[in-house]
Structures are given as C-alpha cells and as structure tokens.
Design an enzyme around this catalytic site. Structure first.
Site, short mmCIF file in Angstrom:
data_model
loop_
_atom_site.label_atom_id
_atom_site.label_comp_id
_atom_site.label_asym_id
_atom_site.label_seq_id
_atom_site.Cartn_x
_atom_site.Cartn_y
_atom_site.Cartn_z
N CYS A 138 123.77 35.33 82.49
CA CYS A 138 124.01 36.13 83.69
C CYS A 138 123.30 35.48 84.87
O CYS A 138 122.16 35.05 84.73
CB CYS A 138 123.49 37.54 83.46
SG CYS A 138 123.72 38.63 84.88
N LEU A 139 123.98 35.44 86.00
CA LEU A 139 123.38 34.86 87.21
C LEU A 139 122.12 35.63 87.62
O LEU A 139 121.28 35.07 88.33
CB LEU A 139 124.39 34.87 88.36
CG LEU A 139 125.61 33.94 88.17
CD1 LEU A 139 126.65 34.24 89.23
CD2 LEU A 139 125.17 32.48 88.20
N HIS A 193 128.08 45.60 84.47
CA HIS A 193 127.21 45.57 85.65
C HIS A 193 127.47 46.77 86.56
O HIS A 193 126.55 47.30 87.18
CB HIS A 193 127.48 44.31 86.49
CG HIS A 193 126.65 43.11 86.09
ND1 HIS A 193 125.27 43.12 86.11
CD2 HIS A 193 127.01 41.86 85.71
CE1 HIS A 193 124.83 41.93 85.74
NE2 HIS A 193 125.85 41.14 85.47
NI NI Z 1 125.89 39.19 84.90
#
Ligand code: NI
Length: 152
Positions: free
Chosen positions: A88-89, A134
C-alpha cells in the site's frame, strides 16, 4: 492537475469511513485528476481518496491496462480465492501475503455520472478489494497472514 501528498499509517484519516459522492462537480473532477497524477507519480497500482486526506468514496486504479476511476464503488459479486503479496502506498516498503477473491465485480459511477459494472480477475480483483477497503477505513495490514521480506 496536481500531485497530492499521500498520508501514511498512523494518520487517523485512513481509519475513517468515507462519504459517498452525491454530485459530480468541478471539485470532484479535479480530485479525480489529482488522484490519477498522484497514482502515476507514485508508481502504485491504486489510490483511494482517504490516502490523500479526502473522505470521499473515490478510488483510481491502473494495473498497466489504463486508468479506472471508481466513484461510490461497491463489490456486487466475488468468487474464488487468491493469495499473493500486497502492499500500500500508505505503508511504503511493506508487503504481506493477503488472501482475496480471485474474481470481483464492482458497480461504480464514472466521471460522467453513469453507473457501470466491471469485472476483474487476479491483480485487478485484488486492487478493487484493497481500494474499496480504504473507503471503509480498512487497511491490508489487518489481513496479512505472513509478511514478505523485500528490498524497498
Ligand atoms: Ni492502499
């Protein structure tokens, strides 16, 4: 068009439930453009609005097959199972094994306000699940069964 700052783990915005988009106005269109810019700059596969601090149900995905913009996405069907490394960023450099459905169909709105459905398999199915999580304040770390060693 602008690159937005990506928030990382520990920022409470990542734990909140996002509000649906009720009208597509210039603000939403700019947000979509900025999210695409930010995604491409980051080199990631997907980005959800809360990751740039905006609590709206919007995500962008590109698995090298073109940009997919999802407004108010929901999973309407899923089948099968896949287990693979996921990252995940908002948690840079960390990868863990996560089991997801292998085939996922989402229903969402596009930037023209039209409802569409799209089915993805493999990585795209994984991205659908990850980004929609998210929007409900959920992150992949809670689903990791085993962390993967990688060079970051
Ligand atoms: Ni993510």
């Amino acid at each position: 068009m602008a690159i937005r700052n990506i928030v990382t783990v520990g920022d409470l915005v990542l734990q909140k439930t996002c509000r649906p988009v009720t009208a597509i106005d210039q603000r939403i269109l700019t947000l979509l453009d900025d999210m695409a810019d930010t995604l491409y700059e980051s080199g990631g596969v997907g980005l959800a609005a809360p990751q740039i601090g905006v609590l709206r149900r919007i995500a962008v995905i590109d698995i090298d097959e073109g940009l997919i913009e999802l407004i108010n996405p929901e999973i309407i069907a899923s089948e099968g199972e896949q287990t693979d490394a996921e990252g995940c960023l908002s948690n840079p450099g960390k990868y863990g094994m996560v089991t997801r459905p292998n085939k996922v169909t989402v229903r969402a709105m596009n930037r023209d306000g039209e409802i569409f459905e799209m089915t993805g398999e493999g990585l795209l199915a994984r991205a659908f699940c990850h980004e929609i999580d998210h929007l409900d304040g959920k992150m992949f770390m809670d689903l990791v069964t085993e962390w993967v060693e990688t060079e970051s």
